[in-house]
Design a protein around this motif. Structure first.
Motif, PDB file in Angstrom:
ATOM      1  N   THR A 199      12.561 -89.263 -55.065  1.00  0.00           N
ATOM      2  CA  THR A 199      12.360 -90.550 -54.399  1.00  0.00           C
ATOM      3  C   THR A 199      13.573 -91.440 -54.671  1.00  0.00           C
ATOM      4  N   TRP A 200      14.051 -92.066 -53.601  1.00  0.00           N
ATOM      5  CA  TRP A 200      15.171 -93.006 -53.716  1.00  0.00           C
ATOM      6  C   TRP A 200      14.709 -94.400 -53.270  1.00  0.00           C
ATOM      7  N   THR A 201      15.358 -95.393 -53.815  1.00  0.00           N
ATOM      8  CA  THR A 201      15.149 -96.771 -53.333  1.00  0.00           C
ATOM      9  C   THR A 201      16.327 -97.107 -52.430  1.00  0.00           C
ATOM     10  N   VAL A 202      16.033 -97.229 -51.149  1.00  0.00           N
ATOM     11  CA  VAL A 202      17.069 -97.460 -50.137  1.00  0.00           C
ATOM     12  C   VAL A 202      17.060 -98.953 -49.766  1.00  0.00           C
ATOM     13  N   CYS A 203      18.249 -99.550 -49.829  1.00  0.00           N
ATOM     14  CA  CYS A 203      18.367-100.986 -49.532  1.00  0.00           C
ATOM     15  C   CYS A 203      19.490-101.254 -48.534  1.00  0.00           C
ATOM     16  N   VAL A 204      19.375-102.341 -47.792  1.00  0.00           N
ATOM     17  CA  VAL A 204      20.447-102.847 -46.943  1.00  0.00           C
ATOM     18  C   VAL A 204      20.784-104.259 -47.437  1.00  0.00           C
ATOM     19  N   ASP A 205      21.789-104.853 -46.840  1.00  0.00           N
ATOM     20  CA  ASP A 205      22.134-106.217 -47.241  1.00  0.00           C
ATOM     21  C   ASP A 205      20.991-107.173 -46.868  1.00  0.00           C
ATOM     22  N   ALA A 206      20.761-108.125 -47.722  1.00  0.00           N
ATOM     23  CA  ALA A 206      19.639-109.065 -47.513  1.00  0.00           C
ATOM     24  C   ALA A 206      19.799-109.873 -46.230  1.00  0.00           C
ATOM     25  N   TRP A 207      21.023-110.300 -45.886  1.00  0.00           N
ATOM     26  CA  TRP A 207      21.219-111.111 -44.698  1.00  0.00           C
ATOM     27  C   TRP A 207      20.916-110.373 -43.399  1.00  0.00           C
ATOM     28  N   GLN A 208      20.890-108.999 -43.496  1.00  0.00           N
ATOM     29  CA  GLN A 208      20.600-108.211 -42.296  1.00  0.00           C
ATOM     30  C   GLN A 208      19.095-108.183 -41.984  1.00  0.00           C
ATOM     31  N   VAL A 209      18.297-108.649 -42.936  1.00  0.00           N
ATOM     32  CA  VAL A 209      16.841-108.640 -42.720  1.00  0.00           C
ATOM     33  C   VAL A 209      16.318-110.079 -42.912  1.00  0.00           C
ATOM     34  N   PRO A 210      16.402-110.879 -41.862  1.00  0.00           N
ATOM     35  CA  PRO A 210      15.902-112.261 -41.967  1.00  0.00           C
ATOM     36  C   PRO A 210      14.384-112.297 -42.191  1.00  0.00           C
ATOM     37  N   LEU A 211      13.901-113.440 -42.518  1.00  0.00           N
ATOM     38  CA  LEU A 211      12.481-113.599 -42.771  1.00  0.00           C
ATOM     39  C   LEU A 211      11.688-113.219 -41.521  1.00  0.00           C
ATOM     40  N   GLY A 212      10.655-112.435 -41.723  1.00  0.00           N
ATOM     41  CA  GLY A 212       9.833-111.963 -40.610  1.00  0.00           C
ATOM     42  C   GLY A 212      10.251-110.578 -40.113  1.00  0.00           C
ATOM     43  N   MET A 213      11.378-110.056 -40.600  1.00  0.00           N
ATOM     44  CA  MET A 213      11.822-108.718 -40.185  1.00  0.00           C
ATOM     45  C   MET A 213      11.642-107.737 -41.357  1.00  0.00           C
ATOM     46  N   HIS A 214      11.715-106.469 -41.098  1.00  0.00           N
ATOM     47  CA  HIS A 214      11.576-105.448 -42.149  1.00  0.00           C
ATOM     48  C   HIS A 214      12.432-104.218 -41.798  1.00  0.00           C
ATOM     49  N   ILE A 215      12.453-103.271 -42.712  1.00  0.00           N
ATOM     50  CA  ILE A 215      13.257-102.052 -42.475  1.00  0.00           C
ATOM     51  C   ILE A 215      12.351-100.824 -42.465  1.00  0.00           C
ATOM     52  N   GLU A 216      12.810 -99.783 -41.781  1.00  0.00           N
ATOM     53  CA  GLU A 216      12.115 -98.487 -41.738  1.00  0.00           C
ATOM     54  C   GLU A 216      13.173 -97.378 -41.806  1.00  0.00           C
ATOM     55  N   THR A 217      13.108 -96.573 -42.868  1.00  0.00           N
ATOM     56  CA  THR A 217      14.045 -95.442 -42.999  1.00  0.00           C
ATOM     57  C   THR A 217      13.418 -94.233 -42.305  1.00  0.00           C
ATOM     58  N   ARG A 218      13.994 -93.838 -41.212  1.00  0.00           N
ATOM     59  CA  ARG A 218      13.409 -92.790 -40.371  1.00  0.00           C
ATOM     60  C   ARG A 218      14.239 -91.498 -40.344  1.00  0.00           C
ATOM     61  N   ASP A 219      15.526 -91.611 -40.594  1.00  0.00           N
ATOM     62  CA  ASP A 219      16.408 -90.456 -40.415  1.00  0.00           C
ATOM     63  C   ASP A 219      16.953 -89.987 -41.758  1.00  0.00           C
ATOM     64  N   VAL A 220      17.083 -88.652 -41.919  1.00  0.00           N
ATOM     65  CA  VAL A 220      17.628 -88.047 -43.123  1.00  0.00           C
ATOM     66  C   VAL A 220      18.518 -86.874 -42.721  1.00  0.00           C
ATOM     67  N   SER A 221      19.717 -86.860 -43.270  1.00  0.00           N
ATOM     68  CA  SER A 221      20.618 -85.715 -43.107  1.00  0.00           C
ATOM     69  C   SER A 221      21.145 -85.326 -44.482  1.00  0.00           C
ATOM     70  N   VAL A 222      21.335 -84.006 -44.684  1.00  0.00           N
ATOM     71  CA  VAL A 222      21.693 -83.488 -46.011  1.00  0.00           C
ATOM     72  C   VAL A 222      22.916 -82.607 -45.885  1.00  0.00           C
ATOM     73  N   ARG A 223      23.818 -82.770 -46.829  1.00  0.00           N
ATOM     74  CA  ARG A 223      24.969 -81.873 -46.962  1.00  0.00           C
ATOM     75  C   ARG A 223      24.905 -81.263 -48.369  1.00  0.00           C
ATOM     76  N   TRP A 224      25.025 -79.924 -48.461  1.00  0.00           N
ATOM     77  CA  TRP A 224      24.865 -79.262 -49.762  1.00  0.00           C
ATOM     78  C   TRP A 224      25.697 -77.979 -49.793  1.00  0.00           C
ATOM     79  N   LYS A 225      25.889 -77.491 -51.015  1.00  0.00           N
ATOM     80  CA  LYS A 225      26.569 -76.211 -51.187  1.00  0.00           C
ATOM     81  C   LYS A 225      26.209 -75.621 -52.549  1.00  0.00           C
TER      82      LYS A 225
END
Length: 225
Positions: A199-225
């Motif tokens: 589990t990760w805690t994913v954050c964006v800049d605070a100013w990008q989420v004004p009051l009344g808005m929220h975030i949703e992390t929907r996409d995941v891509s992985v690079r591995w070797k």
């Protein structure tokens, strides 16, 4: 007295039996019966072999047989035809003998285990797969807890890698205003056959989420070797 010739092809040449031969003939005086033993005289002047003197009814020798004519006995010990081994005679080593003096090795006994090659099969490469992200609210509205399930179904551990999250900024009316990408390290190593749910805690800049808005992390891509 008449002489009857008994021919022989043995080593000593032919011989003549001196004495009466045959019965009386018509018109002739019968021959008198001999009073002594009959002797064999060589025709070619050769020496009389040992035991040649005897009765006139001694059987003649058959060429190359080593026995008198009509005898069913064995031949001379040195005769190669008599001493040659039979093709079906087993050899001392367990194979089958043949006339060339070679032996054919006997086949292995049934049920014997077959030889197995040495060494082990090398392990295959890593094969990492992951599922859809699941999210939970965090303490701030511009952060979110994101969990992703991983599985390594390969034969080698995953040694390194990274995860990129696509976080969408959702407005008050449900409008998607944009996506922000963030990258975190993959929890390595991931052993062969292992499953994990980091589990990760994913954050964006605070100013990008004004009051009344929220975030949703929907996409995941992985690079591995």
């Amino acid at each position: 007295m008449l002489g009857a010739c008994a021919a022989s092809s043995g080593p000593g040449g032919g011989y003549v039996a001196v004495g009466a031969a045959g019965g009386p003939e018509s018109g002739r005086t019968p021959a008198s019966t001999p009073t002594g033993s009959v002797s064999l005289v060589p025709l070619d002047g050769g020496s009389t072999p040992s035991g040649a003197s005897g009765q006139s009814n001694s059987p003649a020798r058959t060429p190359g047989s080593g026995q008198p004519g009509g005898s069913s006995g064995t031949g001379d010990p040195g005769d190669p035809e008599q001493t040659a081994p039979s093709p079906d005679t087993p050899s001392p080593s367990g194979g089958t003998g043949d006339t060339s003096g070679r032996t054919t090795p006997a086949p292995p006994a049934s049920g014997s285990p077959a030889p197995t090659p040495s060494g082990s099969t090398p392990a295959g490469p890593a094969a990492l797969s992951w599922g859809e992200p699941t999210t939970k609210p965090a303490d701030q509205r511009w952060c979110q807890k994101v969990t992703v399930a991983f599985r390594n179904s390969g034969g080698t551990a995953v040694r390194s890698g990274s995860v990129t999250f696509g976080t969408h900024i959702i407005g008050l009316l449900g409008i998607d205003w944009g996506t922000v990408d963030s990258t975190a390290g993959l929890p390595v190593p991931i052993a062969p056959g292992a499953r994990m749910n980091p589990t990760w805690t994913v954050c964006v800049d605070a100013w990008q989420v004004p009051l009344g808005m929220h975030i949703e992390t929907r996409d995941v891509s992985v690079r591995w070797k």
